[in-house]
Design a protein around this motif. Structure first.
Motif, short mmCIF file in Angstrom:
data_model
loop_
_atom_site.label_atom_id
_atom_site.label_comp_id
_atom_site.label_asym_id
_atom_site.label_seq_id
_atom_site.Cartn_x
_atom_site.Cartn_y
_atom_site.Cartn_z
N ARG A 3 4.62 10.51 -6.32
CA ARG A 3 5.77 10.94 -7.12
C ARG A 3 5.52 10.86 -8.62
N ALA A 4 4.35 10.31 -9.00
CA ALA A 4 4.02 10.13 -10.42
C ALA A 4 5.09 9.29 -11.12
N ILE A 5 5.42 8.15 -10.50
CA ILE A 5 6.40 7.24 -11.08
C ILE A 5 5.78 5.85 -11.20
N SER A 6 6.41 5.03 -11.99
CA SER A 6 5.97 3.65 -12.15
C SER A 6 7.10 2.72 -11.73
N LEU A 7 6.80 1.80 -10.83
CA LEU A 7 7.78 0.84 -10.35
C LEU A 7 7.23 -0.57 -10.48
N PRO A 8 8.09 -1.54 -10.72
CA PRO A 8 7.61 -2.93 -10.69
C PRO A 8 7.02 -3.22 -9.30
N THR A 9 5.88 -3.87 -9.28
CA THR A 9 5.21 -4.12 -8.01
C THR A 9 4.38 -5.38 -8.12
N ALA A 10 3.55 -5.61 -7.13
CA ALA A 10 2.75 -6.83 -7.08
C ALA A 10 1.29 -6.48 -6.80
N THR A 11 0.39 -7.35 -7.25
CA THR A 11 -0.99 -7.30 -6.78
C THR A 11 -0.98 -7.73 -5.32
N GLU A 13 0.84 -1.20 0.00
CA GLU A 13 0.00 0.00 0.00
C GLU A 13 0.88 1.25 0.00
N ASN A 14 1.91 1.25 0.82
CA ASN A 14 2.83 2.39 0.85
C ASN A 14 3.53 2.56 -0.48
N ARG A 15 3.88 1.45 -1.12
CA ARG A 15 4.53 1.52 -2.43
C ARG A 15 3.61 2.15 -3.47
N ALA A 16 2.35 1.75 -3.45
CA ALA A 16 1.37 2.30 -4.39
C ALA A 16 1.18 3.80 -4.16
N GLU A 17 1.16 4.21 -2.89
CA GLU A 17 0.99 5.63 -2.56
C GLU A 17 2.20 6.43 -3.01
#
Length: 284
Positions: free
Chosen positions: A68-76, A59-63
């Motif tokens: 920051r208006a960035i895209s990072l590899p992440t997970a569902t 959740e913190n990663r998504a926020e």
């Protein structure tokens, strides 16, 4: 029918033991992000509905990405707060349709659902701190000789699950279970005690068939990263890194390599040059 690169369906990784404070959730998050960086579609299920550490991390990663208006590899990321194994299996089946890896983080206590997913893991990861307090989770040692006297209940449970799994590997086309004991916080253990733990782990691994992999040291950086949801792999978003951070990143690479997980895209790996990674990620 699998829609991903693995004919037998998504690879299930379960982070489980019955003791807290071993860095289980932190390790699970970093492995999930490492797989995402390798081009895998990753889904996570947090079974600790009270603490929700892994779920909160994502959740913190998504926020952070939004802010920051960035895209990072992440997970569902999902959290399951019920107590019904069939409901959990239904959630797992739904996520399996669109993902290559399913990662489960379990509570640091005896829990029926944790046992349920642990016995169905393709890769079972048991993080342990380098102490006989943690070692007692999987085996009891003699107070004088430090030889393993008997298996713990948890080790016996996994041993029986692996035996049953081996019998169905061919008939039901299931993967064999790979049990990996990950040694966290090894750098701060007294040398003689560490040697005794080395010997006990080697002895026990031969009896029950787990592998031993190097884990993550105790570092402040892991606690500092939690509010932002960033990981050591998010180069360019962490600011200036010191030597200890670079060493920690190498520890993570060693850990991921030691898990021997299947590759979705063999060319896209954590040590690839940034130019190669950018080209491959753009083509994905």
């Amino acid at each position: 029918m699998s829609t991903g690169p693995f004919p037998l369906g998504p690879h299930r990784i379960v982070f489980a033991n019955e003791k807290g404070g071993t860095g289980k959730s932190t390790t699970a998050v970093h492995v999930a992000v490492a797989l995402a960086y390798q081009g895998a579609r990753v889904a996570t299920i947090d079974l600790d509905s009270r603490q929700r550490t892994m779920h909160r991390y994502f959740e913190n990663r998504a926020e952070t990405m939004r802010r920051r208006a960035i895209s990072l590899p992440t997970a569902t990321f999902e959290v399951y707060g019920g107590d019904n194994a069939e409901e959990l299996d239904a959630l797992t089946a739904r996520l399996a349709e669109a993902h290559d890896f399913l990662i489960f983080d379990t509570p640091g206590r005896d829990d029926p659902l944790a046992r349920h997913v642990a016995t169905r893991a393709d890769t079972l990861v048991t993080p342990l701190n380098d102490s006989f307090v943690d070692f007692d989770l999987i085996g009891q040692v003699d107070a004088e000789t430090f030889k393993v006297r008997r298996l713990s209940f948890y080790a016996e449970l996994i041993w029986e699950a692996r035996k049953k799994r081996a019998m169905t590997t061919i008939t039901e086309q299931r993967r064999e279970m790979d049990w990996v004991v990950v040694r966290n916080r090894t750098g701060f253990t007294e040398a003689r005690n560490q040697k005794r733990i080395d010997q006990a782990l080697t002895e026990l691994s031969k009896r029950v068939g787990f592998r031993v992999a190097s884990g993550l040291s105790e570092r402040v950086i892991y606690r500092e990263l939690f509010p932002s949801g960033l990981t050591l792999l998010d180069k360019g978003h962490l600011g200036e890194l010191g030597t200890s951070h670079l060493v920690a990143r190498q520890e993570l690479r060693t850990l991921v390599g030691g898990l021997n997980l299947p590759k979705v895209n063999p060319e896209l790996h954590l040590d690839a040059p940034s130019s190669t990674r950018t080209a491959l990620e753009s083509a994905a």
